[in-house]
Structure formats: C-alpha cells, structure tokens
Design a protein around this motif. Structure first.
Motif, PDB file in Angstrom:
ATOM      1  N   GLY A   8      15.808  26.030  -4.648  1.00 25.89           N
ATOM      2  CA  GLY A   8      16.702  25.579  -5.705  1.00 25.89           C
ATOM      3  C   GLY A   8      16.021  24.652  -6.695  1.00 25.89           C
ATOM      4  N   LEU A   9      14.809  24.184  -6.364  1.00 27.42           N
ATOM      5  CA  LEU A   9      14.090  23.274  -7.249  1.00 27.42           C
ATOM      6  C   LEU A   9      13.446  24.036  -8.409  1.00 27.42           C
ATOM      7  CD1 LEU A   9      12.268  21.005  -4.643  1.00 27.42           C
ATOM      8  CD2 LEU A   9      14.207  20.380  -6.057  1.00 27.42           C
ATOM      9  N   LYS A  10      13.662  23.557  -9.620  1.00 28.13           N
ATOM     10  CA  LYS A  10      13.020  24.170 -10.781  1.00 28.13           C
ATOM     11  C   LYS A  10      11.663  23.528 -11.061  1.00 28.13           C
ATOM     12  CE  LYS A  10      17.268  25.652 -13.057  1.00 28.13           C
ATOM     13  NZ  LYS A  10      18.081  25.584 -14.298  1.00 28.13           N
ATOM     14  N   SER A  11      11.494  22.299 -10.613  1.00 27.91           N
ATOM     15  CA  SER A  11      10.208  21.626 -10.733  1.00 27.91           C
ATOM     16  C   SER A  11      10.076  20.663  -9.563  1.00 27.91           C
ATOM     17  CB  SER A  11      10.100  20.871 -12.060  1.00 27.91           C
ATOM     18  OG  SER A  11      11.021  19.800 -12.096  1.00 27.91           O
ATOM     19  N   VAL A  12       8.847  20.284  -9.273  1.00 26.49           N
ATOM     20  CA  VAL A  12       8.625  19.368  -8.155  1.00 26.49           C
ATOM     21  C   VAL A  12       7.530  18.385  -8.535  1.00 26.49           C
ATOM     22  CG1 VAL A  12       7.017  21.004  -7.068  1.00 26.49           C
ATOM     23  CG2 VAL A  12       8.055  19.206  -5.690  1.00 26.49           C
ATOM     24  N   TRP A  13       7.787  17.119  -8.283  1.00 27.01           N
ATOM     25  CA  TRP A  13       6.802  16.069  -8.513  1.00 27.01           C
ATOM     26  C   TRP A  13       6.092  15.799  -7.190  1.00 27.01           C
ATOM     27  CZ3 TRP A  13       9.164  11.774 -12.138  1.00 27.01           C
ATOM     28  CH2 TRP A  13       9.523  12.371 -13.363  1.00 27.01           C
ATOM     29  N   VAL A  14       4.762  15.778  -7.249  1.00 30.06           N
ATOM     30  CA  VAL A  14       3.993  15.649  -6.011  1.00 30.06           C
ATOM     31  C   VAL A  14       3.140  14.394  -6.034  1.00 30.06           C
ATOM     32  CG1 VAL A  14       3.929  18.159  -5.711  1.00 30.06           C
ATOM     33  CG2 VAL A  14       2.043  17.021  -6.889  1.00 30.06           C
ATOM     34  N   PHE A  15       2.931  13.836  -4.850  1.00 32.10           N
ATOM     35  CA  PHE A  15       2.040  12.689  -4.661  1.00 32.10           C
ATOM     36  C   PHE A  15       1.001  13.096  -3.631  1.00 32.10           C
ATOM     37  CE2 PHE A  15       0.827   8.743  -2.442  1.00 32.10           C
ATOM     38  CZ  PHE A  15       0.380   7.990  -3.522  1.00 32.10           C
ATOM     39  N   HIS A  16      -0.267  12.918  -3.957  1.00 33.65           N
ATOM     40  CA  HIS A  16      -1.356  13.312  -3.063  1.00 33.65           C
ATOM     41  C   HIS A  16      -1.816  12.109  -2.247  1.00 33.65           C
ATOM     42  CE1 HIS A  16      -5.896  14.109  -2.596  1.00 33.65           C
ATOM     43  NE2 HIS A  16      -5.263  14.554  -1.537  1.00 33.65           N
ATOM     44  N   VAL A  17      -1.910  12.283  -0.940  1.00 30.60           N
ATOM     45  CA  VAL A  17      -2.396  11.215  -0.070  1.00 30.60           C
ATOM     46  C   VAL A  17      -3.499  11.767   0.822  1.00 30.60           C
ATOM     47  CG1 VAL A  17      -0.609  11.655   1.681  1.00 30.60           C
ATOM     48  CG2 VAL A  17      -1.759   9.450   1.615  1.00 30.60           C
ATOM     49  N   ASP A  18      -4.602  11.029   0.891  1.00 28.58           N
ATOM     50  CA  ASP A  18      -5.744  11.390   1.731  1.00 28.58           C
ATOM     51  C   ASP A  18      -5.584  10.669   3.062  1.00 28.58           C
ATOM     52  OD1 ASP A  18      -8.149  11.633   3.012  1.00 28.58           O
ATOM     53  OD2 ASP A  18      -9.380  11.216   1.264  1.00 28.58           O
ATOM     54  N   SER A  19      -5.379  11.438   4.124  1.00 27.59           N
ATOM     55  CA  SER A  19      -5.162  10.823   5.436  1.00 27.59           C
ATOM     56  C   SER A  19      -6.438  10.761   6.268  1.00 27.59           C
ATOM     57  CB  SER A  19      -4.071  11.579   6.202  1.00 27.59           C
ATOM     58  OG  SER A  19      -4.445  12.933   6.387  1.00 27.59           O
ATOM     59  N   GLY A  20      -7.584  10.986   5.611  1.00 24.59           N
ATOM     60  CA  GLY A  20      -8.856  10.888   6.334  1.00 24.59           C
ATOM     61  C   GLY A  20      -9.753  12.089   6.124  1.00 24.59           C
ATOM     62  N   SER A  21      -9.649  12.751   4.968  1.00 17.33           N
ATOM     63  CA  SER A  21     -10.400  13.982   4.751  1.00 17.33           C
ATOM     64  C   SER A  21     -11.838  13.698   4.337  1.00 17.33           C
ATOM     65  CB  SER A  21      -9.724  14.833   3.672  1.00 17.33           C
ATOM     66  OG  SER A  21     -10.035  14.343   2.380  1.00 17.33           O
ATOM     67  N   CYS A  22     -12.638  14.765   4.284  1.00  9.08           N
ATOM     68  CA  CYS A  22     -14.042  14.664   3.850  1.00  9.08           C
ATOM     69  C   CYS A  22     -14.163  14.817   2.342  1.00  9.08           C
ATOM     70  CB  CYS A  22     -14.869  15.737   4.542  1.00  9.08           C
ATOM     71  SG  CYS A  22     -14.434  17.418   4.021  1.00  9.08           S
ATOM     72  N   ASN A  23     -13.043  14.931   1.652  1.00  3.02           N
ATOM     73  CA  ASN A  23     -12.938  15.109   0.197  1.00  3.02           C
ATOM     74  C   ASN A  23     -13.067  16.562  -0.238  1.00  3.02           C
ATOM     75  OD1 ASN A  23     -12.456  12.433  -0.432  1.00  3.02           O
ATOM     76  ND2 ASN A  23     -14.617  11.946  -0.671  1.00  3.02           N
ATOM     77  N   GLY A  24     -13.316  17.475   0.704  1.00  4.47           N
ATOM     78  CA  GLY A  24     -13.388  18.888   0.341  1.00  4.47           C
ATOM     79  C   GLY A  24     -12.056  19.396  -0.170  1.00  4.47           C
ATOM     80  N   CYS A  25     -10.980  19.115   0.568  1.00  6.23           N
ATOM     81  CA  CYS A  25      -9.641  19.546   0.149  1.00  6.23           C
ATOM     82  C   CYS A  25      -9.180  18.776  -1.087  1.00  6.23           C
ATOM     83  CB  CYS A  25      -8.644  19.350   1.286  1.00  6.23           C
ATOM     84  SG  CYS A  25      -8.938  20.424   2.705  1.00  6.23           S
ATOM     85  N   ASP A  26      -9.569  17.525  -1.188  1.00  6.81           N
ATOM     86  CA  ASP A  26      -9.162  16.708  -2.337  1.00  6.81           C
ATOM     87  C   ASP A  26      -9.692  17.287  -3.642  1.00  6.81           C
ATOM     88  OD1 ASP A  26      -8.080  15.016  -0.451  1.00  6.81           O
ATOM     89  OD2 ASP A  26      -9.887  13.813  -0.308  1.00  6.81           O
ATOM     90  N   ILE A  27     -10.939  17.776  -3.597  1.00  2.05           N
ATOM     91  CA  ILE A  27     -11.535  18.362  -4.794  1.00  2.05           C
ATOM     92  C   ILE A  27     -10.763  19.608  -5.212  1.00  2.05           C
ATOM     93  CG2 ILE A  27     -13.603  19.531  -5.667  1.00  2.05           C
ATOM     94  CD1 ILE A  27     -15.230  17.591  -3.932  1.00  2.05           C
TER      95      ILE A  27
END
Length: 266
Positions: free
Chosen positions: A3-22
């Motif tokens: 039902g959502l037409k748009s979604v606002w997202v917040f990114h949180v790094d829970s301990g990654s190697c930065n591969g997924c963050d990139i």
C-alpha cells in the motif's frame, strides 16, 4: 507493504566490511536512481519507514542498532537485511564479536548473528532478506521493489521454452581447462597484478616440456632452471605451486576423460 507509494529508508551498518554499504550507496546514486521508485534516503531513523541493515550484528553495534530501530515510527517499521552477514551472520556467525545471547551457540547450531537476533526481542523477523556477498545493486533494487509491491505493477511475465533454444556446452580442450583453473588459483598466491606474467612464464615452460619424451621430468628440470634465474622468492613459490597444481589437474582431467570414454559419454 504494497500500500506504500513511497518509502523513506535509513541505512545502518551493524558491523559490515563495507562491501554491502558500497552497493547500497550505488543504488542511491543517479545511475540506478532509487528515488524513481519512491525510495528516499533520510538522515534520521525518526523519519524512516524502513531500516536497511548491512553486516553481522556485533556486540559493539547492538545498542546503536537497537536505538535506531526503536527511534523509528511504530508503523510500518520495515527492516531489510542486506547481504549474507545481515541475513545470517555470514562467515562471522559464530565469532566472538558477534552479538548472540544464546548460551548454546556453537558450530553445531544453525547460523545466527544477523539482524534477526535483535528483532527476536520484539517478536519480529526481517521483512526482506537480500542475500549476497555483496548483493548487486540490481538485486537490492529488485528486493525493495518486491517488498513494496512494485515488481507486480512494473513487470510482466514472459515465458521461454528450452526446446526452442539450441545450446551446446562447449567442450574445451583439457589444456585450456587447466590453464583457466591455474589462472584462478594463482590470484590467491600472487594476486591479480602479477599472475598473468607468472602464468605466462610457466606455460612457456610447459610448452617446452611437452616436446620431450618425459614431460614431467623435463618440466621439473625447467622449473629448477627458472629458480636459478629468478631472484623473487614469491615468484619461485608461485612457480612451484603451479608445477604441483598442473600435474594434479592434468591427472584428474585425464582420469575423468578416460572414465567418460569408457562409459560411452563424450
């Protein structure tokens, strides 16, 4: 979610190697343009509909991620686990720094250590898992579109039948198979930068050795001669590795080839 037409997202790094963050950052760039699907990055979890989590949940990040989750509005409070580590803990699932309050944790248990360990405290699970190490931007976009119901609206099914397409698996020569396998294995020994030159030198020795009546002994003699000329110990190690790996692969491929011929399989 649909039902959502748009979604606002917040990114949180829970301990990654930065591969997924990139890859997440790549999704948000103009090239992939996630905003055209109504997906917008916000600077605070207080404004977010969805939490994009990357990395295994570590002891140090547990409290920060928990605070971010609790700061989100109660609804819809979507959680998306991006990458294998956020989904299951990945290769770090049983490591010391990973947050896991289960007293029976161990190698005989199922993999845990992702964001679901935290969400279990609220009786929830991630709304979407997007595994990969890391997942590509296309996979992340597809997962988010599927979660929001955009996939059904924007995509249509197309069907293809295998009997309409003629496909023959190429039968590569044994030497070419060995070359490609050695090339891939060598990057773990000397890296990408030096492997081409080292492998080129070794294959030149193999070509010379094949001209003799006993290629195995002749190749070993040529390798010894190469050792006397080469000063870099890393290259010497790589050449010795290639010699051993070459004969191991050659024997295995020839044995397999003979077994297939005997069985009447090409």
């Amino acid at each position: 979610m649909s039902g959502l037409k748009s979604v606002w997202v917040f990114h949180v790094d829970s301990g990654s190697c930065n591969g997924c963050d990139i890859e997440i950052l790549d999704v948000l760039t103009p090239y992939y343009d996630a905003e055209r699907l109504g997906i917008k990055l916000v600077p605070s979890p207080r404004h977010a509909d969805a939490l994009l989590v990357s990395g295994p949940l570590t002891r140090q990040t547990y409290y920060a991620v928990k605070a971010a989750y609790e700061a989100m509005p109660p609804k819809p409070r979507i959680v998306v686990a991006i990458g294998t580590c956020a989904s299951s803990g990945g290769i770090f699932y049983n490591g010391y720094p990973i947050y896991n309050p289960n007293p029976e944790r161990g190698s005989d248990r199922l993999r845990t250590g992702g964001i679901e360990v935290l969400l279990a405290e609220y009786g929830k699970k991630p709304d979407m898992y997007i595994p990969g190490c890391p997942p590509s931007p296309e996979e992340i976009l597809y997962g988010l579109a599927q979660l929001l119901g955009l996939k059904e609206k924007k995509m249509k099914g197309e069907y293809y039948y295998a009997d309409e397409i003629e496909f023959v698996l190429p039968d590569r020569p044994i030497e070419e198979r060995i070359y490609l396998t050695l090339r891939e294995s060598l990057r773990r020994v000397v890296g990408y930068f030096d492997r081409e030159k080292v492998l080129e030198d070794f294959m030149a020795l193999v070509e010379k050795a094949q001209e003799s009546e006993n290629p195995r002994e002749r190749l070993h003699e040529l390798v010894i001669g190469y050792f006397l000329r080469e000063k870099d110990s890393r290259v010497k190690f790589a050449i010795r590795f290639l010699e051993n790996e070459y004969w191991r692969l050659k024997d295995a491929y020839e044995k397999r080839h003979l077994a297939l011929v005997k069985a009447g399989v090409r």
